[in-house]
Design an enzyme around this catalytic site. Structure first.
Site, mmCIF file in Angstrom:
data_model
loop_
_atom_site.group_PDB
_atom_site.id
_atom_site.type_symbol
_atom_site.label_atom_id
_atom_site.label_comp_id
_atom_site.label_asym_id
_atom_site.label_seq_id
_atom_site.Cartn_x
_atom_site.Cartn_y
_atom_site.Cartn_z
ATOM 1 N N CYS B 76 37.467 35.303 46.901
ATOM 2 C CA CYS B 76 36.086 34.909 47.135
ATOM 3 C C CYS B 76 35.206 35.915 47.847
ATOM 4 O O CYS B 76 34.020 35.991 47.579
ATOM 5 C CB CYS B 76 36.029 33.562 47.830
ATOM 6 S SG CYS B 76 36.923 33.491 49.380
ATOM 7 N N HIS B 114 29.848 32.553 53.992
ATOM 8 C CA HIS B 114 30.938 33.524 53.845
ATOM 9 C C HIS B 114 30.491 34.977 53.818
ATOM 10 O O HIS B 114 31.168 35.830 53.242
ATOM 11 C CB HIS B 114 31.769 33.206 52.590
ATOM 12 C CG HIS B 114 33.213 33.000 52.913
ATOM 13 N ND1 HIS B 114 34.194 32.881 51.974
ATOM 14 C CD2 HIS B 114 33.839 32.881 54.105
ATOM 15 C CE1 HIS B 114 35.357 32.696 52.557
ATOM 16 N NE2 HIS B 114 35.158 32.687 53.855
ATOM 17 N N ASN B 261 35.917 32.778 41.493
ATOM 18 C CA ASN B 261 37.107 33.465 40.958
ATOM 19 C C ASN B 261 37.884 32.437 40.158
ATOM 20 O O ASN B 261 37.478 31.271 40.080
ATOM 21 C CB ASN B 261 37.978 34.085 42.064
ATOM 22 C CG ASN B 261 38.190 33.193 43.269
ATOM 23 O OD1 ASN B 261 37.684 33.467 44.358
ATOM 24 N ND2 ASN B 261 38.902 32.085 43.073
#
Lengths: 513, 513
Positions: B76, B114, B261
Site C-alpha cells: 500500500c 497513510h 494492490n
C-alpha cells in the site's frame, strides 16, 4: 477396472423446463447451447479479462447465471469416443427429444453427437428430427489416409468428411464449421418457430483442440487462436438469440448455455480458462467440472440474477440414486424430469432418475435445495460437493506418463497433498474445502475444526446412501473394433466416399484416465 | 539497500479528468473510491463466483471497466507506514486537491491517509479541506496499552482512537467504521454537491486484515468474513452513487473505483481474490499489482464498455521518466496531469511527471497507447508490462522467513522458475508472458520464438531509457522513532487521551520486502 465407461442411461437425465412458469398455452421451446471444453472463466461475465463475449454477457444480463453447475464427468463422453468404439446409446434410454415428442416437439441437433456412431446409435434413431453435424469430435482421432475421416451428416446421410469436404486447417486453426453450425441453428429456428414447440441442441465443438474459427476471425482476439473460436461462438449465440427475437418466440423459449467440462489447460493457445478454479479438464477439481451456466427466458427468468444452486448438468455417470444430485439440463444426450416437468410430460416410471427438477431455481434464484453432487473420474468417486463444502475422497492431477509427455492438467498449480500426481486415497481423512470461500481449493479446512467433523458425518451418510442405492450401468464403451469405423456411412455411395471395411476384430479398448 | 522507500513525489501523479469531455461549464466533480487490499477478482463483474457486489456490477454496467490497470507497488504505501515512521509527504509535492483548488474545488478525504502522521504531513496540510479518518491503517501496528492506538481525526483534530473509541472487534471482524466512512462520504456530497466542484477521496480500509464489517453484515456473505467487508463496501458504493444521483450531479461527476494492490492471499478468511491471476499482494505477478478499475460518468463515459489500456494508478515509485507509464488516477496521494487536464489546470512545470493523460481512453475505450509500465518490488525493477507482453527481469514469491511462519504470498501456485522463493535474477534471459493470452502467467513464451526476440529488443530499449532518465526520489520512510507515535495528537487534550511522549531515539527502520 471393471468398466471404464459406465452405462449411459444416467447421462440422459437433464433439461430444464417448468410448465407452471410458462405463460403461454404452448409448452416452451428449448434451446441448449453446449460448448466443448469451454471453461467457466472464458466468459466476460465470469471475469475473462479480455471480455470478448459481448453476446454471452448480454444474455447473462438478461437472464440468470448459475454459478455452481457441474458437469457429470471431467471430460466429454465421459470417455472420449473415437471411431473404433463399438457401443453407443442403448435403445431403452429415453432421450429428451423422445420425451418431448409426446407433446409435439420437433427436435434438432446441430453439431457433435458423441453417443455412438454406428447407424443404430445416431440422433435420428434417438428422437431427433433433424441433425447437421458429426458423430465424433473434429479432433479425429484420424485425419489421414489409412483410416476414415469423421463424416458430417445431414439427417441420416453423410454429406462429406472433415478435412476432406469440410475443411479444418488444424495447423492454423481455420474452419468455417462454426459458421455452418450457426447457420443451421438459425435455419432450424426459422423453420420451426411458428410451427409448434421445438427443441434445439446446438453443440459446436470449435473450442475443443485443435480449436478453429472462420477466416474472418483470425487475428481478432487478444487471446489468440482459442479466443478466436470463443468469439465466433459468442457471435453464434447472438445470432441464435436474434433469430428467436425476430420470430417473437423469445418469451416462450428457454435458452441454456453451458459446456461439457472445464477448459483443457494443456496448452496456452488451444485451451481456455477456468477462472479462479483449480486445474482443468480431466480432473475433479473445480476447474475440471464447474461449467459456465446461463439461463435465458425473457419474461420468465428474472434478468440479471444469479443462482448458487449446486447442480449437475446431468445425473451422475453411475446411476440410479434418487437423492444423488440436483440437475438442470445439459449435455447432448439429454432428457430430464425437469425437462419433462416443463413440457408437461412424465418421465418413464420403469426406472429411477437420480436428478431433481430444479426449474423453480430459475424463476426464484434465491431458492436452494441442499443436495450432494458426486464427482467421478472414470469409475471412481473422487469428491462430493454439497452446499458450500467440497470433500475430496481421492485426489489425482496429471498421470505421470502424461507429465513425461509434457502434458499437465494443472499447470502452475501446486496444492500440497491435493494436486497429487498419482491417485491418492484420502478416504480415511478426506480433504475438505469451502469452495464458496475458497473456489481455488487452496486452503483445506482444518481437521480439528467443528466444520470438518460435521462435514465428515454428512459425507459418510450421503456416500453410504449413494453407494448402497447405486446400480452401476452397463458399460457401453468398453469394446473397440477397427471394423466399426466410418468406412461406409450411409450416403457414402452418392459421394463416392465409401471405403473398404476391414475384418472385424473386437478388443477391449484402452482408455486413459 | 539504499533507501527502502523511494521519494513520494512520483506517487502523487494520478487522476482522470478531461475538460473537453465535460458538457458542463463547471469542471466535473471527482470521486475516487480506493479500496485496501481488495483484489481484482473480488468483484462480481470480474468473475467472483458468489457475485456479492451488485452495486459495483451495476456501476460497471453503467460505466467502463479498465481491465489492465496496475498499482504502483504491490503493497500500500509502498511500505506500510506504522506509527513510528518519522517521514511523510514532503511539502513540495503538489497533491491533486492542491491542484484542483486552483479551480475552486473543495476536497475531502474520508478514510485512511497513510502519507505520514506527524502534524505537518496530515491531509489538511496538503490540500484537503475535510478529513474524517485515520492517518494509519486500522491493523495497527498497535492496539495495546504500551503504545498509542491509532487516532481517528475529524479535520485536524483527533476525535478518538481505534479500539478505544472507535471499536474494532478484530477477533470477530466487527466494526461500524465502513458505515461511518460511508455516512461521512454521503454527507460530504450532500454539503458540496450544489456549491461548486468537489473532489472526494473515499478510502475505507475494511478489506485490509483484520477485515471487518458492521454487525448487520455478519453472516451475510458466502465468502465469510472477508466477503462481509466487501458487501458493506459495495453497499457504500451504492449509497455514494445514489447521493450523486439525488443531487443530480451524476452527469457531472467522474467516479473511479480501484484498489491499492492485489488481494492478500495469506489467509482464507482475511483475504480476497485475484481471480485468474498469479499470486497476490507483495509480489509483482499479476495477482499482486493488477487492480480492479471501474470508471463511471453517466453521459460522458459510454456504458458497458471495457478498455484494455495498460495503465498505472500512479506513476512509478521511482521517477521521473516521462515516457514511463500510462496513468489514470488512483491512490490517496493523488494528483495528475490527467486530473489537471480534466479540471483545466496545469501541472507544475518545475518537475517531470512520468504519467500520461489518458482521459481519452475513457470516452473512447478502443483507443490504446502503447506504453511500458514498470513493476517494482521495493527498489528493484522486477518486471515490465507493455501491450500484451509482460517481461520478468527478476522473480520472487514468498521470502523463506515468511514461509517458515506459514505465510505464503502464492498459495496453491507453483510456476517453475517463476514463483521463486528467493529473488532470482533473470536479466540475462528474462521470462516473457503474454498476459492477455495467459493472465495466470503459466506458459512462458519460448526463448526461441520471434515474439521473444522482439520483446527483448523492446525491453532493452525501454529499460535503458527508464534507468537513464530515472532520478530516484528522496527516501521518506527510512527513519523510525518511537517518539513520533500518536502519543499526543492534536485534540487529545479535550478527549483526555494524551499520553506521555518518550525520549526521541531515531533509528533506521527495518522493512520487510
Amino acid at each position: 477396472m471393471k468398466g471404464v465407461v459406465l452405462g449411459l442411461r444416467a447421462w440422459l437425465v437433464a433439461g430444464v423446463l417448468i410448465a407452471t412458469a410458462s405463460t403461454s398455452s404452448q409448452p416452451p421451446n428449448v434451446v441448449i447451447m453446449l460448448m466443448d471444453d469451454m471453461g467457466w472463466g472464458d466468459l466476460g461475465c465470469n471475469g475473462e479479462p479480455n471480455r470478448e463475449t459481448p453476446n454471452l454477457d448480454q444474455m447473462a444480463r438478461e437472464g440468470l447465471i448459475a454459478s455452481s453447475m457441474y458437469t457429470a464427468a471431467p471430460l466429454c463422453s465421459p470417455s472420449y469416443t473415437p471411431q473404433n468404439m463399438v457401443g453407443g446409446i442403448p435403445d431403452d434410454e429415453v432421450l429428451l427429444p423422445e420425451l418431448l415428442a409426446q407433446k409435439g416437439y420437433t427436435s434438432g441437433l446441430v453439431g457433435k453427437w458423441h453417443l455412438g456412431h454406428q447407424p443404430q446409435y445416431l440422433p435420428l434413431k434417438h428422437g431427433f428430427d433433424f441433425w447437421f453435424g458429426a458423430p465424433n469430435c473434429h479432433f479425429g482421432p484420424y485425419a489421414d489416409l489409412l483410416t476414415p475421416n469423421i463424416p458430417v451428416f445431414l439427417n441420416d446421410s453423410m454429406v462429406g468428411r472433415y478435412y476432406e469436404d469440410f475443411h479444418i486447417d488444424k495447423n492454423n486453426g481455420v474452419s468455417n464449421m462454426t459458421q455452418l453450425f450457426t447457420d443451421a441453428a438459425v435455419e432450424f429456428i426459422n423453420r420451426e418457430a411458428n410451427r409448434g414447440p421445438f427443441f434445439l441442441l446446438w453443440a459446436p465443438d470449435a473450442t475443443h483442440a485443435p480449436t478453429y474459427a472462420s477466416e474472418k476471425y483470425r487475428g481478432t482476439s487478444r487471446r489468440g487462436r482459442y479466443g478466436e473460436a470463443v468469439r465466433e461462438l459468442d457471435a453464434g449465440v447472438g445470432a441464435i438469440l436474434d433469430a428467436l427475437r425476430a420470430h417473437q418466440v423469445d418469451n416462450n423459449t428457454l435458452v441454456v448455455f453451458t459446456s461439457d467440462n472445464g477448459a483443457a489447460l494443456v496448452s496456452k493457445y488451444n485451451g481456455g480458462s477456468n477462472g479462479p478454479f483449480l486445474c482443468g479438464k480431466q480432473t475433479t477439481f473445480e476447474g475440471g467440472m464447474r461449467a459456465p451456466g446461463i439461463f435465458w427466458w425473457p419474461g420468465v427468468i428474472p434478468a440479471g440474477t444469479t443462482t448458487h444452486q449446486v447442480s449437475s448438468e446431468n445425473t451422475q455417470p453411475s446411476q440410479p440414486y434418487e437423492e444423488a444430485v440436483a440437475e438442470w439440463c445439459g449435455r447432448r444426450w439429454i432428457c430430464s424430469r425437469t425437462a419433462a416437468q416443463l413440457a408437461g410430460v412424465q418421465t418413464p416410471q420403469d426406472r429411477i432418475y437420480d436428478g431433481l427438477a430444479l426449474a423453480k431455481s430459475l424463476t426464484h434464484p434465491q431458492l436452494e435445495v441442499q443436495r450432494p453432487v458426486f464427482l467421478y473420474r472414470g469409475n471412481r468417486l473422487m469428491a462430493v460437493r454439497r452446499g458450500p463444502l467440497k470433500i475430496h475422497l481421492w485426489t489425482f492431477s496429471t498421470p505421470t506418463a502424461e507429465l513425461q509427455k509434457g502434458i499437465n492438467f494443472c499447470p502452475g498449480a501446486e496444492v500440497p497433498n491435493v494436486t497429487t500426481p498419482t491417485p491418492t486415497n484420502h478416504t480415511a481423512r478426506p480433504i475438505l474445502f469451502n469452495v464458496e470461500v475458497d473456489p481455488g481449493e487452496r486452503y483445506p479446512v482444518s481437521h480439528l475444526s467443528r466444520t470438518y467433523k460435521d462435514a465428515i458425518q454428512m459425507l459418510k451418510k450421503v456416500v453410504k446412501e449413494h453407494e448402497e442405492k447405486l446400480v452401476p450401468g452397463e458399460p457401453q464403451l468398453n469394446w473397440c473394433d477397427q471394423a466399426v469405423m466410418h468406412w461406409r456411412p450411409h450416403g457414402c455411395e452418392a459421394l463416392k466416399e465409401c471405403l473398404p471395411i476391414p475384418q472385424s476384430n473386437p478388443y477391449l479398448c484402452d482408455w486413459p484416465h
